[in-house]
Design a protein around this motif. Structure first.
Motif, PDB file in Angstrom:
ATOM      1  N   GLU A 117      -4.628  22.444  13.204  1.00  0.00           N
ATOM      2  CA  GLU A 117      -3.579  21.715  12.496  1.00  0.00           C
ATOM      3  C   GLU A 117      -2.189  22.140  12.938  1.00  0.00           C
ATOM      4  N   ILE A 118      -1.216  21.276  12.627  1.00  0.00           N
ATOM      5  CA  ILE A 118       0.171  21.728  12.701  1.00  0.00           C
ATOM      6  C   ILE A 118       0.383  22.716  11.560  1.00  0.00           C
ATOM      7  N   PHE A 136       6.369  21.586  15.865  1.00  0.00           N
ATOM      8  CA  PHE A 136       5.347  22.232  15.055  1.00  0.00           C
ATOM      9  C   PHE A 136       4.631  23.323  15.846  1.00  0.00           C
ATOM     10  N   GLU A 137       4.265  24.401  15.152  1.00  0.00           N
ATOM     11  CA  GLU A 137       3.364  25.377  15.749  1.00  0.00           C
ATOM     12  C   GLU A 137       1.924  25.005  15.378  1.00  0.00           C
ATOM     13  N   LEU A 138       0.988  25.593  16.110  1.00  0.00           N
ATOM     14  CA  LEU A 138      -0.426  25.264  15.973  1.00  0.00           C
ATOM     15  C   LEU A 138      -1.148  26.355  15.191  1.00  0.00           C
ATOM     16  N   ASP A 194       1.187  19.915  20.491  1.00  0.00           N
ATOM     17  CA  ASP A 194       1.701  18.836  21.322  1.00  0.00           C
ATOM     18  C   ASP A 194       0.896  17.577  21.036  1.00  0.00           C
ATOM     19  N   THR A 195       1.567  16.491  20.756  1.00  0.00           N
ATOM     20  CA  THR A 195       0.933  15.258  20.313  1.00  0.00           C
ATOM     21  C   THR A 195      -0.082  14.716  21.317  1.00  0.00           C
ATOM     22  N   THR A 199      -3.817  19.081  20.495  1.00  0.00           N
ATOM     23  CA  THR A 199      -4.034  18.496  19.182  1.00  0.00           C
ATOM     24  C   THR A 199      -5.361  18.978  18.603  1.00  0.00           C
ATOM     25  N   CYS A 200      -5.668  18.495  17.412  1.00  0.00           N
ATOM     26  CA  CYS A 200      -6.970  18.802  16.804  1.00  0.00           C
ATOM     27  C   CYS A 200      -8.106  18.366  17.717  1.00  0.00           C
ATOM     28  N   THR A 201      -8.036  17.140  18.220  1.00  0.00           N
ATOM     29  CA  THR A 201      -9.156  16.574  18.963  1.00  0.00           C
ATOM     30  C   THR A 201      -9.243  17.113  20.381  1.00  0.00           C
TER      31      THR A 201
END
Length: 273
Positions: A117-118, A136-138, A194-195, A199-201
């Motif tokens: 998540e962000i 955002f950080e991860l 990073d979008t 990302t999550c996926t």
């Protein structure tokens, strides 16, 4: 060109260069006034004899934004991990966008979810646009299912789809260890979300491919994750013995989650294999 207009262009160019250099030099710190449900990072102790997950989140919700935050630890042996499920939460207002995460089954019938998540600061919300610009950080959230699934299905009221992953117990264990190692790394060395690329996926796909190389192809259904369950169906990661539309209909757990919300057997009752 007048000298005034020339000076204006110089100022614009200087400002643009300044913002570019600032962006390139910006580093994640792991320091912030974080949202209460993301204030603590999860991390995992792995030894030859046992594994301990620290800070498994277990929020108690009254509404999506009104909740009490609790954590617990879980110690087990690697052999206790028996399988893994895949969860997809499409964002109704953003076509193609979804949150995805996984949940690991243990020998005692319990589950622990792992969600990339962000890491939100107080008052922040997800923004795909901000995700392009190191905003955002991860973080990796290890959470109880009555927290992370019920919040999405029962309080946020998003549609939530749950699929059992067709894999061996050994590969599920390797997947867990890969995610645990990544969570530990992020605790020591923060990264930006990073979008597109982080990302999550994309992270779930990376973990799956670390277990079985090239198992998940990096195509548009990874980068538009509301279609990621269709990709999983196409490559046989989830059951594909029925048409995809029927498989997806069976995977929708919102009604079962509502009915099981206060039941200690929540994880068992939301599954309808």
């Amino acid at each position: 060109m007048s000298s005034l207009l020339f000076c204006l262009w110089i100022l614009v160019a200087f400002f643009a260069l300044y913002r570019l250099v600032t962006f390139l030099l910006k580093k994640p710190t792991g320091i912030g006034e974080w949202s209460p449900d993301q204030a603590l990072l999860s991390w995992v102790d792995v030894s030859e004899k046992s594994i301990t997950i620290h800070n498994i989140r277990n929020c108690v919700y009254r509404t999506e934004k009104d909740y009490d935050v609790h954590y617990y630890d879980k110690t087990f042996s690697l052999e206790d991990i028996r399988g893994v499920d895949f969860i997809v939460e499409p964002f109704m207002k953003l076509k193609g966008v979804a949150h995805t995460f996984v949940s690991f089954l243990f020998s005692d019938g319990s589950y622990v979810a792992v969600s990339v998540e962000i890491r939100k600061r107080k008052g922040e919300h997800f923004s795909a646009t901000k995700g392009f610009f190191k905003h955002f950080e991860l973080m990796y959230v290890f959470a109880d299912e009555r927290d992370i699934i019920a919040m999405r299905a029962c309080y946020r009221r998003d549609q939530v789809y749950l699929y059992h992953i067709n894999t061996t117990q050994e590969k599920a264990q390797k997947m867990f260890l890969s995610m645990a190692a990544r969570a530990n790394k992020l605790k020591e060395k923060p990264e930006f979300y990073d979008t597109i690329s982080n990302t999550c996926t994309t992270n779930i796909a990376d973990h799956a491919n670390s277990v079985t190389p090239n198992r998940v192809p990096m195509n548009h259904k990874v980068f538009a994750p509301s279609f990621s369950d269709e990709l999983a169906y196409d490559i046989g990661l989830i059951d594909n013995s029925l048409p995809f539309a029927e498989t997806k209909k069976r995977a929708l757990i919102n009604t079962r989650a509502d009915a099981a919300l206060s039941n200690p057997q929540f994880s068992k009752l939301i599954r309808n294999w």
